[in-house]
Enzyme design. Structure first.
Site, PDB file in Angstrom:
ATOM      1  N   GLN A  88       0.855  -1.191   0.000  1.00 18.58           N
ATOM      2  CA  GLN A  88       0.000   0.000   0.000  1.00 18.58           C
ATOM      3  C   GLN A  88       0.894   1.245   0.000  1.00 18.58           C
ATOM      4  OE1 GLN A  88      -3.608  -0.631   2.887  1.00 18.58           O
ATOM      5  NE2 GLN A  88      -1.878  -1.793   3.680  1.00 18.58           N
ATOM      6  N   ASN A  89       2.185   1.029   0.201  1.00 18.55           N
ATOM      7  CA  ASN A  89       3.109   2.163   0.307  1.00 18.55           C
ATOM      8  C   ASN A  89       3.423   2.741  -1.067  1.00 18.55           C
ATOM      9  OD1 ASN A  89       3.133   1.539   3.005  1.00 18.55           O
ATOM     10  ND2 ASN A  89       5.096   0.445   2.922  1.00 18.55           N
ATOM     11  N   ASP A  91       6.256   4.665  -1.394  1.00 16.96           N
ATOM     12  CA  ASP A  91       7.716   4.839  -1.492  1.00 16.96           C
ATOM     13  C   ASP A  91       8.297   3.650  -2.263  1.00 16.96           C
ATOM     14  OD1 ASP A  91       7.489   3.732   1.817  1.00 16.96           O
ATOM     15  OD2 ASP A  91       8.564   2.589   0.300  1.00 16.96           O
ATOM     16  N   HIS A 106      -1.537   1.227  -4.373  1.00 20.46           N
ATOM     17  CA  HIS A 106      -1.998   2.601  -4.140  1.00 20.46           C
ATOM     18  C   HIS A 106      -1.158   3.613  -4.899  1.00 20.46           C
ATOM     19  CE1 HIS A 106      -4.130   1.464  -0.103  1.00 20.46           C
ATOM     20  NE2 HIS A 106      -4.775   1.028  -1.153  1.00 20.46           N
ATOM     21  N   CYS A 114      -0.997  11.178 -16.334  1.00 19.85           N
ATOM     22  CA  CYS A 114      -1.717  12.227 -17.063  1.00 19.85           C
ATOM     23  C   CYS A 114      -3.213  12.033 -16.856  1.00 19.85           C
ATOM     24  CB  CYS A 114      -1.400  12.145 -18.561  1.00 19.85           C
ATOM     25  SG  CYS A 114      -2.372  13.338 -19.524  1.00 19.85           S
ATOM     26  N   CYS A 133       1.754  16.818 -20.126  1.00 18.80           N
ATOM     27  CA  CYS A 133       1.962  15.358 -20.314  1.00 18.80           C
ATOM     28  C   CYS A 133       2.932  15.179 -21.490  1.00 18.80           C
ATOM     29  CB  CYS A 133       0.617  14.704 -20.634  1.00 18.80           C
ATOM     30  SG  CYS A 133       0.782  13.027 -21.295  1.00 18.80           S
ATOM     31  N   ASN A 198       3.103  -6.886  13.263  1.00 22.52           N
ATOM     32  CA  ASN A 198       2.772  -5.493  13.575  1.00 22.52           C
ATOM     33  C   ASN A 198       3.206  -5.220  15.010  1.00 22.52           C
ATOM     34  OD1 ASN A 198       1.266  -3.015  14.084  1.00 22.52           O
ATOM     35  ND2 ASN A 198       0.033  -3.541  12.286  1.00 22.52           N
ATOM     36  N   GLU A 200       1.164  -3.967  17.033  1.00 26.49           N
ATOM     37  CA  GLU A 200      -0.049  -4.238  17.815  1.00 26.49           C
ATOM     38  C   GLU A 200      -1.074  -4.895  16.904  1.00 26.49           C
ATOM     39  OE1 GLU A 200      -0.985  -0.184  18.832  1.00 26.49           O
ATOM     40  OE2 GLU A 200      -1.648   0.277  16.785  1.00 26.49           O
ATOM     41  N   ALA A 216       9.039  -4.235  12.807  1.00 21.44           N
ATOM     42  CA  ALA A 216       9.193  -5.026  11.571  1.00 21.44           C
ATOM     43  C   ALA A 216      10.648  -5.444  11.356  1.00 21.44           C
ATOM     44  CB  ALA A 216       8.708  -4.208  10.380  1.00 21.44           C
TER      45      ALA A 216
HETATM   46  C1  BV8 Z   1     -11.847   1.918  -3.400  1.00 23.19           C
HETATM   47  C2  BV8 Z   1      -3.065   7.373  -0.929  1.00 23.19           C
HETATM   48  C3  BV8 Z   1     -13.631   1.504  -4.865  1.00 23.19           C
HETATM   49  C4  BV8 Z   1      -1.657   7.038  -1.076  1.00 23.19           C
HETATM   50  C5  BV8 Z   1      -4.516   5.980   0.347  1.00 23.19           C
HETATM   51  C6  BV8 Z   1     -15.202  -1.300   1.611  1.00 23.19           C
HETATM   52  C7  BV8 Z   1     -14.795  -1.839   0.389  1.00 23.19           C
HETATM   53  C8  BV8 Z   1     -14.161  -1.041  -0.561  1.00 23.19           C
HETATM   54  C9  BV8 Z   1     -13.906   0.321  -0.290  1.00 23.19           C
HETATM   55  C10 BV8 Z   1     -14.304   0.840   0.923  1.00 23.19           C
HETATM   56  C11 BV8 Z   1     -14.952   0.051   1.866  1.00 23.19           C
HETATM   57  N1  BV8 Z   1     -15.215   0.839   2.931  1.00 23.19           N
HETATM   58  C12 BV8 Z   1     -14.763   2.100   2.697  1.00 23.19           C
HETATM   59  C13 BV8 Z   1     -14.215   2.139   1.479  1.00 23.19           C
HETATM   60  C14 BV8 Z   1     -13.617   3.318   0.856  1.00 23.19           C
HETATM   61  C15 BV8 Z   1     -12.153   3.522   1.177  1.00 23.19           C
HETATM   62  C16 BV8 Z   1     -11.764   3.085   2.550  1.00 23.19           C
HETATM   63  O1  BV8 Z   1     -11.256   1.988   2.750  1.00 23.19           O
HETATM   64  N2  BV8 Z   1     -11.986   3.954   3.524  1.00 23.19           N
HETATM   65  C17 BV8 Z   1     -11.612   3.637   4.877  1.00 23.19           C
HETATM   66  C18 BV8 Z   1     -10.919   4.826   5.513  1.00 23.19           C
HETATM   67  C19 BV8 Z   1     -12.843   3.164   5.620  1.00 23.19           C
HETATM   68  N3  BV8 Z   1     -11.329   2.816   0.220  1.00 23.19           N
HETATM   69  C20 BV8 Z   1     -11.052   3.427  -0.953  1.00 23.19           C
HETATM   70  O2  BV8 Z   1     -11.504   4.495  -1.267  1.00 23.19           O
HETATM   71  C21 BV8 Z   1     -10.157   2.671  -1.915  1.00 23.19           C
HETATM   72  N4  BV8 Z   1     -10.791   2.668  -3.194  1.00 23.19           N
HETATM   73  O3  BV8 Z   1     -12.296   1.156  -2.605  1.00 23.19           O
HETATM   74  O4  BV8 Z   1     -12.400   2.132  -4.627  1.00 23.19           O
HETATM   75  C22 BV8 Z   1     -13.958   1.709  -6.276  1.00 23.19           C
HETATM   76  C23 BV8 Z   1     -14.684   0.735  -6.927  1.00 23.19           C
HETATM   77  C24 BV8 Z   1     -15.000   0.907  -8.253  1.00 23.19           C
HETATM   78  C25 BV8 Z   1     -14.576   2.052  -8.922  1.00 23.19           C
HETATM   79  C26 BV8 Z   1     -13.839   3.027  -8.261  1.00 23.19           C
HETATM   80  C27 BV8 Z   1     -13.528   2.866  -6.928  1.00 23.19           C
HETATM   81  C28 BV8 Z   1      -8.818   3.397  -2.121  1.00 23.19           C
HETATM   82  C29 BV8 Z   1      -7.942   3.206  -0.939  1.00 23.19           C
HETATM   83  C30 BV8 Z   1      -6.565   3.876  -1.182  1.00 23.19           C
HETATM   84  C31 BV8 Z   1      -6.606   5.261  -0.658  1.00 23.19           C
HETATM   85  N5  BV8 Z   1      -5.282   5.853  -0.691  1.00 23.19           N
HETATM   86  N6  BV8 Z   1      -3.503   6.827   0.329  1.00 23.19           N
HETATM   87  C32 BV8 Z   1      -0.852   7.837  -0.112  1.00 23.19           C
HETATM   88  O5  BV8 Z   1      -1.153   9.018   0.094  1.00 23.19           O
HETATM   89  O6  BV8 Z   1       0.059   7.239   0.450  1.00 23.19           O
HETATM   90  S1  BV8 Z   1      -4.846   5.109   1.755  1.00 23.19           S
HETATM   91  C33 BV8 Z   1      -3.577   5.227   2.879  1.00 23.19           C
HETATM   92  O7  BV8 Z   1      -3.864   4.246   3.896  1.00 23.19           O
HETATM   93  C34 BV8 Z   1      -2.232   4.828   2.328  1.00 23.19           C
HETATM   94  O8  BV8 Z   1      -2.266   4.333   1.005  1.00 23.19           O
HETATM   95  C35 BV8 Z   1      -1.807   3.698   3.250  1.00 23.19           C
HETATM   96  O9  BV8 Z   1      -0.991   2.846   2.603  1.00 23.19           O
HETATM   97  C36 BV8 Z   1      -3.121   3.113   3.581  1.00 23.19           C
HETATM   98  C37 BV8 Z   1      -3.162   2.142   4.702  1.00 23.19           C
HETATM   99  O10 BV8 Z   1      -2.516   2.718   5.824  1.00 23.19           O
HETATM  100  P1  BV8 Z   1      -1.388   1.819   6.529  1.00 23.19           P
HETATM  101  O11 BV8 Z   1      -0.341   1.504   5.530  1.00 23.19           O
HETATM  102  O12 BV8 Z   1      -2.039   0.673   7.223  1.00 23.19           O
HETATM  103  O13 BV8 Z   1      -0.756   2.839   7.560  1.00 23.19           O
HETATM  104  P2  BV8 Z   1      -1.310   3.226   9.011  1.00 23.19           P
HETATM  105  O14 BV8 Z   1      -0.586   4.446   9.453  1.00 23.19           O
HETATM  106  O15 BV8 Z   1      -2.799   3.223   9.011  1.00 23.19           O
HETATM  107  O16 BV8 Z   1      -0.879   2.004   9.939  1.00 23.19           O
HETATM  108  C38 BV8 Z   1       0.488   1.745  10.165  1.00 23.19           C
HETATM  109  C39 BV8 Z   1       0.578   0.403  10.858  1.00 23.19           C
HETATM  110  O17 BV8 Z   1       1.960   0.069  11.024  1.00 23.19           O
HETATM  111  C40 BV8 Z   1      -0.047   0.386  12.237  1.00 23.19           C
HETATM  112  O18 BV8 Z   1      -0.813  -0.796  12.399  1.00 23.19           O
HETATM  113  C41 BV8 Z   1       1.165   0.366  13.180  1.00 23.19           C
HETATM  114  O19 BV8 Z   1       0.899  -0.377  14.370  1.00 23.19           O
HETATM  115  C42 BV8 Z   1       2.180  -0.356  12.353  1.00 23.19           C
HETATM  116  N7  BV8 Z   1       3.575  -0.009  12.661  1.00 23.19           N
HETATM  117  C43 BV8 Z   1       4.076   1.230  12.924  1.00 23.19           C
HETATM  118  N8  BV8 Z   1       5.410   1.133  13.118  1.00 23.19           N
HETATM  119  C44 BV8 Z   1       5.739  -0.186  12.947  1.00 23.19           C
HETATM  120  C45 BV8 Z   1       4.576  -0.908  12.659  1.00 23.19           C
HETATM  121  N9  BV8 Z   1       4.564  -2.242  12.448  1.00 23.19           N
HETATM  122  C46 BV8 Z   1       5.762  -2.876  12.536  1.00 23.19           C
HETATM  123  N10 BV8 Z   1       6.928  -2.253  12.806  1.00 23.19           N
HETATM  124  C47 BV8 Z   1       6.952  -0.920  13.032  1.00 23.19           C
HETATM  125  N11 BV8 Z   1       8.117  -0.315  13.324  1.00 23.19           N
END
Ligand code: BV8
Length: 225
Positions: A88-89, A91, A106, A114, A133, A198, A200, A216
């Site tokens: 999902q990253n 980078d 993602h 474009c 573009c 993770n 947690e 990690a």
């Molecule tokens: C879509 C842009 C449909 C990139 C991002 C049900 C089904 C389908 C869709 C939905 C649904 N319910 C709701 C939806 C809509 C929505 C959604 O999920 N909303 C949520 C908030 C409820 N989903 C969407 O809109 C997706 N599209 O479904 O399209 C569709 C169908 C037909 C036609 C058209 C469309 C699109 C989702 C992508 C959105 N883009 N970001 C960017 O800016 O980077 S999402 C964003 O969250 C990032 O991409 C990121 O990758 C992603 C997930 O976050 P995480 O990677 O989990 O990061 P987070 O900080 O949350 O957690 C970090 C974790 O690491 C923690 O657990 C922590 O404990 C752990 N951690 C920390 N340090 C460490 C560690 N673990 C180990 N070691 C460590 N040191």
């Protein structure tokens, strides 16, 4: 031949120095999602959004892959052709750590898109909205990022991989964003052994058969060894 599907999230890059999204001091604490990670936000204020990704592109270019990225690259080499990394990253630390098969569901900071003709090209370090573009010349450059409400990339191929998975491991993701958060259910339904790595339990932690808790860089290297 067993198939290992790995889903990674921001947590795998945290120890390289890239902040995650949902930590107290994370990206979503500094910016409203609606403003910087939706098509509506981009339409409303393209400069704000492009600057948000320019800053993240610059930061990502200044950090190094960590032991977890390198361990997954080793796993791919040890099990040639059997390990797929879906991230999902946005980078490129998996690639910098030596990984080959990386699917950026993602999008990617290093790619520009474009909005007029869907052409993709390597993003400049600093992108400006309205950059032309290189293919159709329209002033329609945008970050090649999947925003909320947009369809993630390669979904069919990802579901094909999940259907064949013997092991599904989710590393460093909070399980808040779909469809990625639903992959564990798909993998389980297809009989895969599921592991969450993770700090947690994630929002879908209870769906995993196995949990390895800790940073990690330690738990992924231990798992790969
Ligand atoms: C879509 C842009 C449909 C990139 C991002 C049900 C089904 C389908 C869709 C939905 C649904 N319910 C709701 C939806 C809509 C929505 C959604 O999920 N909303 C949520 C908030 C409820 N989903 C969407 O809109 C997706 N599209 O479904 O399209 C569709 C169908 C037909 C036609 C058209 C469309 C699109 C989702 C992508 C959105 N883009 N970001 C960017 O800016 O980077 S999402 C964003 O969250 C990032 O991409 C990121 O990758 C992603 C997930 O976050 P995480 O990677 O989990 O990061 P987070 O900080 O949350 O957690 C970090 C974790 O690491 C923690 O657990 C922590 O404990 C752990 N951690 C920390 N340090 C460490 C560690 N673990 C180990 N070691 C460590 N040191």
């Amino acid at each position: 031949m067993s198939k290992i599907i790995i889903l990674t999230g921001a947590g795998i890059s945290a120890e390289s120095g890239i902040e995650t999204f949902r930590a107290e001091d994370g990206l979503w604490a500094q910016h409203r999602v609606e403003d910087v990670a939706t098509p509506e936000g981009f339409a409303r204020d393209p400069n704000l959004v492009v600057d948000f990704y320019n800053a993240r592109r610059k930061q990502a270019s200044e950090v190094m892959p960590n032991a977890a990225h390198k361990a997954l690259a080793k796993l791919q080499k040890d099990y040639d052709g059997q390990v797929v990394i879906v991230t999902q990253n946005v980078d490129d630390l998996h690639e910098q750590g030596g990984a080959s098969e990386v699917m950026h569901m993602h999008g990617a900071l290093n790619s520009a898109l474009c909005a007029a003709c869907d052409h993709r090209w390597p993003a400049p370090m600093v992108m400006a909205p309205g950059d032309p573009c290189p293919k159709c010349r329209a002033p329609a450059a945008r970050p090649d990022i999947v925003w909320f409400g947009e369809m993630p990339y390669d979904m069919e191929l990802i579901f094909d991989h999940l259907a064949e998975a013997d092991i599904f491991a989710a590393i460093g993701t909070s399980g808040n964003v779909y469809p990625a958060a639903g992959f564990v259910a798909d993998a389980r339904r297809n009989g895969a052994h599921t592991i969450e790595m993770n700090l947690e339990r994630s929002a879908v932690g209870n769906q995993f058969a196995e949990h390895r808790t800790g940073p990690a860089t330690r738990i992924v290297t231990d798992w790969v060894e």
